[in-house]
Design a protein around this motif. Sequence first.
Motif, PDB file in Angstrom:
ATOM      1  N   LEU A  47      37.289  61.894  60.535  1.00 22.90           N
ATOM      2  CA  LEU A  47      36.428  61.119  61.427  1.00 22.90           C
ATOM      3  C   LEU A  47      35.071  60.815  60.797  1.00 22.90           C
ATOM      4  CD1 LEU A  47      37.121  62.736  64.921  1.00 22.90           C
ATOM      5  CD2 LEU A  47      37.492  60.346  64.297  1.00 22.90           C
ATOM      6  N   VAL A  48      34.437  61.819  60.198  1.00 20.28           N
ATOM      7  CA  VAL A  48      33.129  61.577  59.574  1.00 20.28           C
ATOM      8  C   VAL A  48      33.269  60.555  58.453  1.00 20.28           C
ATOM      9  CG1 VAL A  48      31.237  62.594  58.260  1.00 20.28           C
ATOM     10  CG2 VAL A  48      32.223  63.852  60.183  1.00 20.28           C
ATOM     11  N   ARG A  49      34.277  60.733  57.627  1.00 20.35           N
ATOM     12  CA  ARG A  49      34.493  59.794  56.525  1.00 20.35           C
ATOM     13  C   ARG A  49      34.692  58.376  57.025  1.00 20.35           C
ATOM     14  NH1 ARG A  49      39.608  61.321  53.225  1.00 20.35           N
ATOM     15  NH2 ARG A  49      40.641  60.329  54.995  1.00 20.35           N
ATOM     16  N   GLY A  50      35.458  58.229  58.110  1.00 20.01           N
ATOM     17  CA  GLY A  50      35.718  56.904  58.645  1.00 20.01           C
ATOM     18  C   GLY A  50      34.559  56.318  59.421  1.00 20.01           C
ATOM     19  N   MET A  51      33.742  57.172  60.023  1.00 19.38           N
ATOM     20  CA  MET A  51      32.612  56.692  60.829  1.00 19.38           C
ATOM     21  C   MET A  51      31.460  56.194  59.977  1.00 19.38           C
ATOM     22  SD  MET A  51      32.882  57.047  64.256  1.00 19.38           S
ATOM     23  CE  MET A  51      34.026  57.839  65.410  1.00 19.38           C
ATOM     24  N   LEU A  52      31.178  56.861  58.882  1.00 23.49           N
ATOM     25  CA  LEU A  52      29.964  56.555  58.119  1.00 23.49           C
ATOM     26  C   LEU A  52      29.825  55.069  57.771  1.00 23.49           C
ATOM     27  CD1 LEU A  52      29.422  59.587  55.699  1.00 23.49           C
ATOM     28  CD2 LEU A  52      27.966  58.854  57.588  1.00 23.49           C
ATOM     29  N   PRO A  53      30.883  54.399  57.297  1.00 24.40           N
ATOM     30  CA  PRO A  53      30.705  52.976  56.955  1.00 24.40           C
ATOM     31  C   PRO A  53      30.507  52.076  58.172  1.00 24.40           C
ATOM     32  CG  PRO A  53      32.625  53.933  55.844  1.00 24.40           C
ATOM     33  CD  PRO A  53      32.211  54.899  56.894  1.00 24.40           C
ATOM     34  N   LEU A  54      30.779  52.583  59.366  1.00 25.11           N
ATOM     35  CA  LEU A  54      30.688  51.755  60.570  1.00 25.11           C
ATOM     36  C   LEU A  54      29.340  51.872  61.274  1.00 25.11           C
ATOM     37  CD1 LEU A  54      34.176  52.607  62.145  1.00 25.11           C
ATOM     38  CD2 LEU A  54      33.607  50.803  60.512  1.00 25.11           C
ATOM     39  N   LEU A  55      28.505  52.797  60.834  1.00 23.38           N
ATOM     40  CA  LEU A  55      27.289  53.121  61.569  1.00 23.38           C
ATOM     41  C   LEU A  55      26.149  52.152  61.276  1.00 23.38           C
ATOM     42  CD1 LEU A  55      27.257  57.006  61.153  1.00 23.38           C
ATOM     43  CD2 LEU A  55      28.240  55.640  63.012  1.00 23.38           C
ATOM     44  N   ALA A  56      25.270  52.030  62.255  1.00 21.02           N
ATOM     45  CA  ALA A  56      24.023  51.282  62.059  1.00 21.02           C
ATOM     46  C   ALA A  56      23.110  52.069  61.125  1.00 21.02           C
ATOM     47  CB  ALA A  56      23.339  51.060  63.409  1.00 21.02           C
ATOM     48  N   PRO A  57      22.192  51.414  60.444  1.00 22.05           N
ATOM     49  CA  PRO A  57      21.259  52.139  59.562  1.00 22.05           C
ATOM     50  C   PRO A  57      20.505  53.230  60.301  1.00 22.05           C
ATOM     51  CG  PRO A  57      21.110  49.779  59.201  1.00 22.05           C
ATOM     52  CD  PRO A  57      21.976  49.950  60.411  1.00 22.05           C
ATOM     53  N   GLY A  58      20.359  54.375  59.638  1.00 22.20           N
ATOM     54  CA  GLY A  58      19.596  55.469  60.202  1.00 22.20           C
ATOM     55  C   GLY A  58      20.260  56.188  61.355  1.00 22.20           C
TER      56      GLY A  58
ATOM     57  N   ALA B 138      36.549  68.461  48.125  1.00 21.79           N
ATOM     58  CA  ALA B 138      37.501  67.875  47.191  1.00 21.79           C
ATOM     59  C   ALA B 138      38.937  68.101  47.652  1.00 21.79           C
ATOM     60  CB  ALA B 138      37.294  68.462  45.794  1.00 21.79           C
ATOM     61  N   TRP B 139      39.221  69.280  48.196  1.00 20.65           N
ATOM     62  CA  TRP B 139      40.571  69.565  48.683  1.00 20.65           C
ATOM     63  C   TRP B 139      40.918  68.624  49.834  1.00 20.65           C
ATOM     64  CZ3 TRP B 139      42.995  71.019  53.197  1.00 20.65           C
ATOM     65  CH2 TRP B 139      44.302  71.497  53.073  1.00 20.65           C
ATOM     66  N   MET B 140      39.982  68.405  50.730  1.00 22.11           N
ATOM     67  CA  MET B 140      40.209  67.502  51.853  1.00 22.11           C
ATOM     68  C   MET B 140      40.509  66.082  51.363  1.00 22.11           C
ATOM     69  SD  MET B 140      39.911  68.822  54.939  1.00 22.11           S
ATOM     70  CE  MET B 140      39.441  70.421  55.597  1.00 22.11           C
ATOM     71  N   GLU B 141      39.721  65.621  50.419  1.00 25.01           N
ATOM     72  CA  GLU B 141      39.905  64.263  49.922  1.00 25.01           C
ATOM     73  C   GLU B 141      41.238  64.104  49.193  1.00 25.01           C
ATOM     74  OE1 GLU B 141      37.191  61.403  50.160  1.00 25.01           O
ATOM     75  OE2 GLU B 141      37.687  62.715  51.851  1.00 25.01           O
ATOM     76  N   HIS B 142      41.648  65.141  48.485  1.00 24.56           N
ATOM     77  CA  HIS B 142      42.930  65.082  47.773  1.00 24.56           C
ATOM     78  C   HIS B 142      44.110  65.187  48.735  1.00 24.56           C
ATOM     79  CE1 HIS B 142      45.948  65.745  44.675  1.00 24.56           C
ATOM     80  NE2 HIS B 142      46.360  66.820  45.345  1.00 24.56           N
ATOM     81  N   ARG B 143      44.004  66.078  49.692  1.00 22.82           N
ATOM     82  CA  ARG B 143      45.122  66.330  50.615  1.00 22.82           C
ATOM     83  C   ARG B 143      45.231  65.250  51.682  1.00 22.82           C
ATOM     84  NH1 ARG B 143      48.743  66.944  53.465  1.00 22.82           N
ATOM     85  NH2 ARG B 143      49.767  68.836  54.259  1.00 22.82           N
ATOM     86  N   PHE B 144      44.109  64.639  52.061  1.00 25.39           N
ATOM     87  CA  PHE B 144      44.116  63.642  53.134  1.00 25.39           C
ATOM     88  C   PHE B 144      43.329  62.409  52.684  1.00 25.39           C
ATOM     89  CE2 PHE B 144      44.176  67.913  54.934  1.00 25.39           C
ATOM     90  CZ  PHE B 144      45.413  67.884  55.568  1.00 25.39           C
ATOM     91  N   PRO B 145      43.909  61.627  51.780  1.00 28.27           N
ATOM     92  CA  PRO B 145      43.194  60.465  51.238  1.00 28.27           C
ATOM     93  C   PRO B 145      42.967  59.403  52.300  1.00 28.27           C
ATOM     94  CG  PRO B 145      45.498  60.449  50.556  1.00 28.27           C
ATOM     95  CD  PRO B 145      45.265  61.763  51.226  1.00 28.27           C
ATOM     96  N   VAL B 146      42.079  58.469  51.987  1.00 29.49           N
ATOM     97  CA  VAL B 146      41.749  57.394  52.913  1.00 29.49           C
ATOM     98  C   VAL B 146      42.984  56.558  53.197  1.00 29.49           C
ATOM     99  CG1 VAL B 146      40.337  55.343  53.271  1.00 29.49           C
ATOM    100  CG2 VAL B 146      39.371  57.326  52.081  1.00 29.49           C
ATOM    101  N   ALA B 147      43.237  56.308  54.468  1.00 24.56           N
ATOM    102  CA  ALA B 147      44.369  55.479  54.868  1.00 24.56           C
ATOM    103  C   ALA B 147      43.957  54.014  54.840  1.00 24.56           C
ATOM    104  CB  ALA B 147      44.843  55.863  56.262  1.00 24.56           C
ATOM    105  N   ALA B 148      44.920  53.140  54.529  1.00 31.08           N
ATOM    106  CA  ALA B 148      44.641  51.705  54.554  1.00 31.08           C
ATOM    107  C   ALA B 148      44.401  51.264  55.988  1.00 31.08           C
ATOM    108  CB  ALA B 148      45.827  50.942  53.960  1.00 31.08           C
ATOM    109  N   PRO B 149      43.426  50.367  56.223  1.00 34.77           N
ATOM    110  CA  PRO B 149      43.179  49.873  57.586  1.00 34.77           C
ATOM    111  C   PRO B 149      44.437  49.257  58.172  1.00 34.77           C
ATOM    112  CG  PRO B 149      41.418  49.198  56.104  1.00 34.77           C
ATOM    113  CD  PRO B 149      42.504  49.770  55.251  1.00 34.77           C
TER     114      PRO B 149
END
Length: 326
Positions: free
Chosen positions: A129-140, A304-315
């Motif tokens: 969720l954090v990984r997916g939310m960050l690009p969607l957020l308003a500045p600050g 790193a383990w999280m990123e390797h085990r659960f990579p970003v899914a395609a939209p």
Amino acid sequence: MTVHDIKSSTVVLTGPTRGIGSAMLDRLLEHPAHPNLILLGRDPFALEGAVGRAHAAGVDARAIRLDLADLRTVDAALDELRGLVERGEVSAPEAVMLNAGAQFGDRRGTSVQGVEQTFAVNVVAQHVLVRGMLPLLAPGSHLVLMGSSTHRGRLQSFGLLPSPRPAPPAELAQVDRSEAGATRQAGGRAYSDSKLALVTLSHAWARRAAAAGHRLNTYDPGLVPGTGLTRTLPDFAFWGWEHVMPAMAILPKASTPRATARHAIDLLLGDRHPGLHGCYVELGRVTLAAEPTFDLARQEALFAWMEHRFPVAAPRADSVRSVGTA
């Protein structure tokens, strides 16, 4: 209210239908900023009720289904939120409260993806969720993760749960099908393990949030009986948690859903501790997380383990439809 406050914004809240999350929703509905709300939860009927409460209070709200035990719904929820923002149906979120979590009565269950259920809900899904939310957020923008005093050890949890282990994530993600894994002790340790891992991971995410121009803090609600968190316990134990244990709210580091929700939303919206970043806040007070969580090597290894085990899914183009609209 300060210059850091969120005004006419979009706020995201997970788990708004019961316990602390429901109390957080109440606090948001009565807040003078009147933020627009995106509510994420598992039960579509309960979500409809939460949206109805918001509309009755004159607040714009939408609901998106989210089951933290199934990363497919996490990805779908992020896709739906992305679509709402890109189409201009909602403004980019400026505050995110990742409140939802779970505690189970054993260590035998798994998520849809085969991960031990407590670790899956309280750590893996939060990371995604954090990984997916960050690009969607308003500045600050400001993100808040839900910590727990259980990450500090048995004594800090009033002796109710075993002390956590700073174990490798691959071990924490494994179920225990043995007789030992069927015990409430095993379920309690899985919970404290998961919170130690989440608080450790929060440091890694705070650095990355800052690099993206955002803030991230961790909130500890204290001991809050009567929230439904332990609903998988045997009937007699759950009854005691719901009807007897709330009397402990008079003790230090214990609280009620309404009181702890007030502290949490005041932190989220900047009414208290404006500009705070990378910190651990207990019931409105800035404290230090447990020492093991500051181990930089452990933080980065877990990330790193999280990123390797659960990579970003395609939209996804076929993301689920929202179950409530403004």
